[in-house]
Write a protein that holds these residues in place. Structure first.
Motif, short mmCIF file in Angstrom:
data_model
loop_
_atom_site.label_atom_id
_atom_site.label_comp_id
_atom_site.label_asym_id
_atom_site.label_seq_id
_atom_site.Cartn_x
_atom_site.Cartn_y
_atom_site.Cartn_z
N TRP A 48 -36.37 4.68 4.74
CA TRP A 48 -35.55 3.99 5.56
C TRP A 48 -36.37 3.11 6.71
O TRP A 48 -36.76 3.59 7.41
CB TRP A 48 -34.53 5.19 6.02
N LEU A 49 -35.66 2.08 6.76
CA LEU A 49 -35.97 1.21 7.90
C LEU A 49 -35.10 0.92 9.01
O LEU A 49 -35.30 0.89 10.02
CB LEU A 49 -36.58 -0.30 7.42
N SER A 50 -33.82 0.49 8.66
CA SER A 50 -32.76 0.19 9.38
C SER A 50 -31.49 0.25 9.00
O SER A 50 -31.23 0.26 7.62
CB SER A 50 -33.13 -0.83 10.46
N ALA A 51 -30.38 0.18 9.56
CA ALA A 51 -29.00 0.22 9.23
C ALA A 51 -27.99 -0.48 10.19
O ALA A 51 -28.41 -0.35 11.37
CB ALA A 51 -28.42 1.63 8.65
N ASP A 52 -27.32 -1.42 9.61
CA ASP A 52 -26.21 -1.97 10.56
C ASP A 52 -24.79 -1.56 9.95
O ASP A 52 -24.62 -2.03 8.62
CB ASP A 52 -26.31 -3.57 10.45
N VAL A 53 -24.12 -0.82 10.90
CA VAL A 53 -22.91 -0.37 10.19
C VAL A 53 -21.65 -0.88 11.05
O VAL A 53 -22.00 -0.69 12.13
CB VAL A 53 -22.81 1.32 10.36
N LYS A 54 -20.50 -1.45 10.23
CA LYS A 54 -19.41 -1.77 10.85
C LYS A 54 -18.28 -1.04 10.53
O LYS A 54 -18.26 -0.48 9.48
CB LYS A 54 -19.30 -3.31 10.79
N MET A 55 -17.46 -0.91 11.42
CA MET A 55 -16.12 -0.09 11.03
C MET A 55 -15.14 -1.12 10.50
O MET A 55 -15.00 -2.22 11.22
CB MET A 55 -15.77 0.72 12.19
N GLY A 56 -14.33 -0.92 9.51
CA GLY A 56 -13.22 -1.72 9.09
C GLY A 56 -11.78 -1.01 9.16
O GLY A 56 -11.93 0.08 8.62
N GLY A 57 -10.89 -1.95 9.14
CA GLY A 57 -9.50 -1.29 9.03
C GLY A 57 -9.03 -1.64 7.67
O GLY A 57 -9.29 -1.98 6.69
N VAL A 58 -7.55 -1.57 7.60
CA VAL A 58 -6.85 -1.80 6.39
C VAL A 58 -6.53 -3.27 6.27
O VAL A 58 -6.59 -4.00 7.32
CB VAL A 58 -5.51 -1.20 6.22
N GLY A 59 -6.67 -4.22 4.98
CA GLY A 59 -6.47 -5.28 4.93
C GLY A 59 -7.73 -6.15 4.63
O GLY A 59 -8.60 -5.32 4.32
N GLN A 60 -7.58 -7.42 4.90
CA GLN A 60 -8.98 -8.19 4.60
C GLN A 60 -9.82 -8.19 5.90
O GLN A 60 -9.31 -8.63 7.01
CB GLN A 60 -8.61 -9.55 4.20
N SER A 61 -11.15 -8.06 5.85
CA SER A 61 -11.99 -8.12 6.85
C SER A 61 -13.42 -8.80 6.46
O SER A 61 -13.72 -8.84 5.22
CB SER A 61 -12.17 -6.49 7.18
N THR A 62 -13.89 -9.66 7.33
CA THR A 62 -15.23 -10.18 7.23
C THR A 62 -16.27 -9.65 8.24
O THR A 62 -16.12 -9.52 9.19
CB THR A 62 -15.15 -11.60 7.23
N PHE A 63 -17.49 -9.33 7.60
CA PHE A 63 -18.51 -8.80 8.18
C PHE A 63 -19.80 -9.75 8.17
O PHE A 63 -20.00 -10.05 6.83
CB PHE A 63 -18.74 -7.43 7.71
N ASP A 64 -20.50 -9.88 9.19
CA ASP A 64 -21.64 -10.74 9.29
C ASP A 64 -22.78 -9.68 9.38
O ASP A 64 -23.00 -9.19 10.44
CB ASP A 64 -21.60 -11.74 10.19
N PHE A 65 -23.94 -9.79 8.57
CA PHE A 65 -24.88 -8.99 8.55
C PHE A 65 -26.05 -10.00 8.75
O PHE A 65 -26.54 -10.62 7.68
CB PHE A 65 -25.07 -8.03 7.31
N SER A 66 -26.82 -9.92 9.89
CA SER A 66 -28.24 -10.62 9.99
C SER A 66 -29.28 -9.81 9.30
O SER A 66 -29.56 -8.98 9.80
CB SER A 66 -28.62 -10.88 11.62
N VAL A 67 -29.92 -10.44 8.45
CA VAL A 67 -30.87 -9.87 7.35
C VAL A 67 -32.43 -10.28 7.90
O VAL A 67 -33.14 -9.57 7.43
CB VAL A 67 -30.53 -9.70 5.98
N GLY A 68 -32.61 -11.21 8.59
CA GLY A 68 -33.76 -11.62 8.96
C GLY A 68 -34.08 -12.96 9.23
O GLY A 68 -33.33 -13.84 8.86
N THR A 69 -35.14 -13.32 10.00
CA THR A 69 -35.61 -14.93 10.20
C THR A 69 -36.19 -15.20 8.83
O THR A 69 -36.80 -14.57 8.25
CB THR A 69 -36.58 -14.78 11.15
N LEU A 70 -35.62 -16.43 8.68
CA LEU A 70 -35.97 -17.05 7.47
C LEU A 70 -37.60 -17.29 7.29
O LEU A 70 -37.96 -18.10 8.09
CB LEU A 70 -35.31 -18.35 6.98
#
Length: 164
Positions: free
Chosen positions: A103-125
């Motif tokens: 395991w290296l890392s984790a990014d956890v976001k909490m969401g509710g009911v309905g439509q949600s959009t989450f952005d995860f930065s995974v690294g420098t290209l």
């Protein structure tokens, strides 16, 4: 009185068994690892109440550097009664070493009911991304896994560049 006590104990036992059932059992497996589920009986599998309806890797510029971000769309109809003000979903992007599984890392976001959009930065290209496996999971507050998807960091980078 004895019947009422026995029924109460049975109800608590059944509720506890459902609460601590593993996601593998919920998907029709036998629990634990591997894929053998079998052995007589009928398993009823409930449809997930949350679905991922968008997975869009993109290259964005942050402080003059190209960064790969994964835009994830999740639709949830999950309602967890008795949980108070807790959001019903945890949407997580976990990074592990592809060679060792560490395991290296984790990014956890909490969401509710309905439509949600989450952005995860995974690294420098970079031309040669590190050997990482990225796993997206959507989990209800009761611990029930709703969705899981894994890709290597190189595959995500390639998809982001193709979309640019």
């Amino acid at each position: 009185m004895r019947i009422r006590s026995t029924l109460g104990t049975l109800a608590v036992t059944l509720a506890t068994a459902v609460l601590f059932a593993s996601p593998a059992m919920a998907k029709g497996g036998g629990g634990g690892g591997g894929g053998g589920g079998g052995g007589g009986g009928t398993t009823v599998v409930a449809a997930p109440c949350a679905t991922v309806n968008a997975w869009d890797p993109a290259v964005v510029t942050v402080n003059g550097q190209p960064v790969v971000v994964v835009h994830v769309g999740v639709f949830s109809s999950c309602l967890d009664e008795g949980r108070g003000a807790q959001p019903p979903l945890a949407v997580a992007m976990t990074a592990t070493d592809s060679a060792t599984g560490a395991w290296l890392s984790a990014d956890v976001k909490m969401g509710g009911v309905g439509q949600s959009t989450f952005d995860f930065s995974v690294g420098t290209l970079t031309a040669t991304p590190p050997a990482r496996t990225m796993t997206l999971t959507v989990t209800r507050s009761n611990g029930q896994l709703q969705y899981s998807r894994s890709m290597t960091l190189a595959e995500i980078y390639q998809a982001a560049q193709a979309a640019a």
